[in-house]
Design an enzyme around this catalytic site. Structure first.
Site, PDB file in Angstrom:
ATOM      1  N   TYR A 153     -21.237   3.599   0.438  1.00  0.00           N
ATOM      2  CA  TYR A 153     -19.917   3.687   1.077  1.00  0.00           C
ATOM      3  C   TYR A 153     -18.929   2.871   0.255  1.00  0.00           C
ATOM      4  O   TYR A 153     -19.163   1.691  -0.004  1.00  0.00           O
ATOM      5  CB  TYR A 153     -19.927   3.166   2.523  1.00  0.00           C
ATOM      6  CG  TYR A 153     -18.530   3.217   3.114  1.00  0.00           C
ATOM      7  CD1 TYR A 153     -18.002   4.430   3.567  1.00  0.00           C
ATOM      8  CD2 TYR A 153     -17.727   2.090   3.150  1.00  0.00           C
ATOM      9  CE1 TYR A 153     -16.699   4.502   4.053  1.00  0.00           C
ATOM     10  CE2 TYR A 153     -16.415   2.160   3.630  1.00  0.00           C
ATOM     11  CZ  TYR A 153     -15.908   3.364   4.083  1.00  0.00           C
ATOM     12  OH  TYR A 153     -14.618   3.434   4.548  1.00  0.00           O
ATOM     13  N   LYS A 203     -12.280  -7.257   2.207  1.00  0.00           N
ATOM     14  CA  LYS A 203     -12.760  -7.700   3.524  1.00  0.00           C
ATOM     15  C   LYS A 203     -12.627  -9.209   3.792  1.00  0.00           C
ATOM     16  O   LYS A 203     -11.574  -9.631   4.237  1.00  0.00           O
ATOM     17  CB  LYS A 203     -14.177  -7.193   3.746  1.00  0.00           C
ATOM     18  CG  LYS A 203     -14.206  -5.667   3.925  1.00  0.00           C
ATOM     19  CD  LYS A 203     -15.407  -5.135   4.661  1.00  0.00           C
ATOM     20  CE  LYS A 203     -15.129  -3.759   5.220  1.00  0.00           C
ATOM     21  NZ  LYS A 203     -15.723  -2.658   4.483  1.00  0.00           N
ATOM     22  N   TYR A 223     -11.538   7.116  12.761  1.00  0.00           N
ATOM     23  CA  TYR A 223     -12.467   8.230  12.950  1.00  0.00           C
ATOM     24  C   TYR A 223     -12.451   8.771  14.380  1.00  0.00           C
ATOM     25  O   TYR A 223     -13.495   8.885  15.024  1.00  0.00           O
ATOM     26  CB  TYR A 223     -13.898   7.809  12.567  1.00  0.00           C
ATOM     27  CG  TYR A 223     -13.972   7.038  11.265  1.00  0.00           C
ATOM     28  CD1 TYR A 223     -13.762   7.687  10.055  1.00  0.00           C
ATOM     29  CD2 TYR A 223     -14.221   5.671  11.253  1.00  0.00           C
ATOM     30  CE1 TYR A 223     -13.802   6.984   8.867  1.00  0.00           C
ATOM     31  CE2 TYR A 223     -14.260   4.967  10.068  1.00  0.00           C
ATOM     32  CZ  TYR A 223     -14.051   5.619   8.873  1.00  0.00           C
ATOM     33  OH  TYR A 223     -14.098   4.920   7.703  1.00  0.00           O
ATOM     34  N   ASP A 254     -19.300  -3.081  -6.175  1.00  0.00           N
ATOM     35  CA  ASP A 254     -18.414  -3.114  -5.014  1.00  0.00           C
ATOM     36  C   ASP A 254     -18.964  -4.158  -4.045  1.00  0.00           C
ATOM     37  O   ASP A 254     -19.904  -3.890  -3.300  1.00  0.00           O
ATOM     38  CB  ASP A 254     -18.346  -1.716  -4.385  1.00  0.00           C
ATOM     39  CG  ASP A 254     -17.509  -1.691  -3.105  1.00  0.00           C
ATOM     40  OD1 ASP A 254     -17.084  -2.773  -2.642  1.00  0.00           O
ATOM     41  OD2 ASP A 254     -17.285  -0.588  -2.578  1.00  0.00           O
TER      42      ASP A 254
HETATM   43  C1  LIG Z   1     -15.062  -1.519   3.785  1.00  0.00           C
HETATM   44  C2  LIG Z   1     -15.498  -1.172   2.440  1.00  0.00           C
HETATM   45  C3  LIG Z   1     -14.638  -0.534   1.531  1.00  0.00           C
HETATM   46  C4  LIG Z   1     -13.251  -0.101   1.904  1.00  0.00           C
HETATM   47  O1  LIG Z   1     -12.416  -1.157   2.249  1.00  0.00           O
HETATM   48  P1  LIG Z   1     -11.110  -0.881   3.138  1.00  0.00           P
HETATM   49  O2  LIG Z   1     -10.428  -2.208   3.206  1.00  0.00           O
HETATM   50  O3  LIG Z   1     -11.609  -0.402   4.471  1.00  0.00           O
HETATM   51  O4  LIG Z   1     -10.298   0.149   2.448  1.00  0.00           O
HETATM   52  C5  LIG Z   1     -15.111  -0.286   0.252  1.00  0.00           C
HETATM   53  N1  LIG Z   1     -16.349  -0.632  -0.108  1.00  0.00           N
HETATM   54  C6  LIG Z   1     -17.209  -1.249   0.726  1.00  0.00           C
HETATM   55  C7  LIG Z   1     -18.573  -1.633   0.247  1.00  0.00           C
HETATM   56  C8  LIG Z   1     -16.822  -1.526   2.036  1.00  0.00           C
HETATM   57  O5  LIG Z   1     -17.695  -2.106   2.874  1.00  0.00           O
END
Ligand SMILES: *Cc1c(COP(=O)(O)O)cnc(C)c1O
Length: 424
Positions: free
Chosen positions: A144, A274, A16, A245
């Site tokens: 997000y 992550k 960013y 997610d």
């Molecule tokens: C970081 C994140 C993503 C995206 O993961 P990347 O490895 O950065 O592509 C998707 N969903 C959530 C909840 C996240 O915190």
């Protein structure tokens, strides 16, 4: 060799940023335990766990060994038509720790891709039943889910860059951010926005996607487990797939292995990323139940996705070691202790006039300010205090590696406290 910071500035994009007037970046020489060591020898306590990932800290012998051992065997092999022990063993482990209904695993290379895969699964689920019209995703404001186009299309429409890409993003629907907080019951009115959308668009909706309990990068907001329970029931009522997610919340961050456990629910599709490899390498997974996999595969259907680095053995081997390290550690006590210490030490932040709210859950501490924070100033301030904390918007937050000790954690909270007192 000295890091050439001017070369970096001239040629390398950071997240960013503009290539014309980027904020300063700090050259890192190495990292060990909870410490990031800058090239000039300054050591910073990492309050971010490198964006949620580094749950065991840096330079862990167990992870280093797993990675190098796998390297001796095979760094990579294509996953089309071939398989290998690291992928199988990782999948076995994931099946042991995730909800029992999730039985099929797609191993990909990053969180955003795991979300793309989840969305694609949900759409193919309906396509293969002849219901192509059910192709919209319901999401929450404040969400997000990543930076690729499909993932962006389910991020918060205001802070998720929708205006910038107007016309090129798939259009989806957004319910209000859950107003009921973590630990509170969810009232009928807290569900009215989402119920209305489910009812109005029931013939178009394929799935609901959400970050269970903690909305992360969209605003660090912790919401009621009761809401999640009721959402699961609503998804059943409206025949919507539920995509959880857990890319940020997974692997213990909220105090339970997965945030869905706070509400005792099982999603139809689950995204992980992550902390999956303990922060060592990029790896993600999308799990689904057999209702989803059966529908997609019926009548000769195939799931249409296949990244080049799918199931990368180095990343899988590291993930296996990371999960075992977690399971064999007192992670729950560690997270509880972090939570207790954050609650105690962040209390006095509320005395600062610049602070509007403090929120703590598991190993996540958030101090919300009244005004947006100047990132450059904040970064310099925190580095001068020997800590690595990177605020966004009005939010100062920390989510340290679980192995952090109480003195190190105290250094993080004191730095934040001092910062809040600096501001008017
Ligand atoms: C970081 C994140 C993503 C995206 O993961 P990347 O490895 O950065 O592509 C998707 N969903 C959530 C909840 C996240 O915190």
């Amino acid at each position: 060799m000295m890091i050439d910071i001017d070369f970096d500035k001239n040629h390398i994009w950071h997240p960013y940023t503009s290539m014309q007037n980027p904020l300063p970046v700090y050259p890192v020489a190495k990292a060990d335990g909870v410490y990031i060591e800058l090239e000039d020898g300054r050591r910073l306590i990492d309050g971010m766990a490198s964006w949620w990932c580094m749950i065991h800290g840096y330079n862990r012998p167990e992870l280093n060994q797993a990675l190098t051992k796998q390297l001796d065997n095979m760094a990579h092999v294509m996953f089309g038509g071939l398989t290998h022990a690291p992928a199988i063993e990782l999948t076995e482990l994931l099946l042991q720790i995730t909800p029992p209904s999730l039985q099929k695993v797609f191993i990909s290379d990053s969180g955003s891709v795991a979300v793309e895969v989840a969305i694609k699964m949900a759409k193919q689920y309906w396509i293969n039943q002849g219901q192509q019209n059910r192709n919209k995703i319901l999401s929450l404001r404040g969400a997000y889910h990543g930076d690729t186009f499909g993932a962006m299309s389910v991020c918060d429409p205001v802070n998720g860059m929708h205006h910038l890409f107007e016309g090129s993003l798939p259009l989806n629907y957004f319910a209000e951010r859950p107003a009921c907080r973590f630990g509170e019951p969810c009232l009928e009115e807290d569900l009215s926005s989402i119920k209305l959308l489910m009812e109005t668009h029931k013939t178009e909706l394929a799935a609901l996607i959400l970050e269970p309990i903690v909305q992360g990068a969209g605003g660090m907001w912790f919401y009621s487990a009761d809401y999640l329970t009721k959402i699961r029931a609503l998804c059943d009522e409206y025949d919507l797939l539920l995509i959880a997610d857990e890319i940020a919340t997974g692997f213990g961050r909220t105090g339970l292995m997965f945030a869905c456990e706070h509400a005792n629910i099982e999603p139809d599709i689950l995204c992980l990323g992550k902390a999956l490899t303990g922060g060592y390498m990029s790896l993600a997974a999308t799990l689904c139940n057999e209702k989803v996999s059966d529908r997609i595969s019926e009548n000769g259907g195939v799931f249409m996705h296949g990244p080049t680095f799918m199931g990368n053995p180095l990343a899988c081997a590291t993930a296996i070691a990371s999960i075992n390290l977690l399971l064999n550690s007192p992670w729950q006590d560690r997270v509880t202790n972090i939570e207790k210490q954050l609650s105690k030490e962040f209390e006095s932040c509320l005395e600062s006039k610049s602070v509007s709210e403090v929120r703590i859950l598991g190993a996540i501490g958030v101090v919300e300010m009244k005004e947006a924070i100047d990132l450059k100033f904040a970064q310099e301030f925190f580095v001068s205090k020997g800590v690595w904390i990177r605020p966004f918007g009005k939010l100062l937050y920390i989510m340290p590696p679980y192995i952090i000790n109480s003195e190190e954690l105290n250094q993080l909270t004191q730095a934040i406290l001092t910062f809040t007192k600096l501001l008017p």
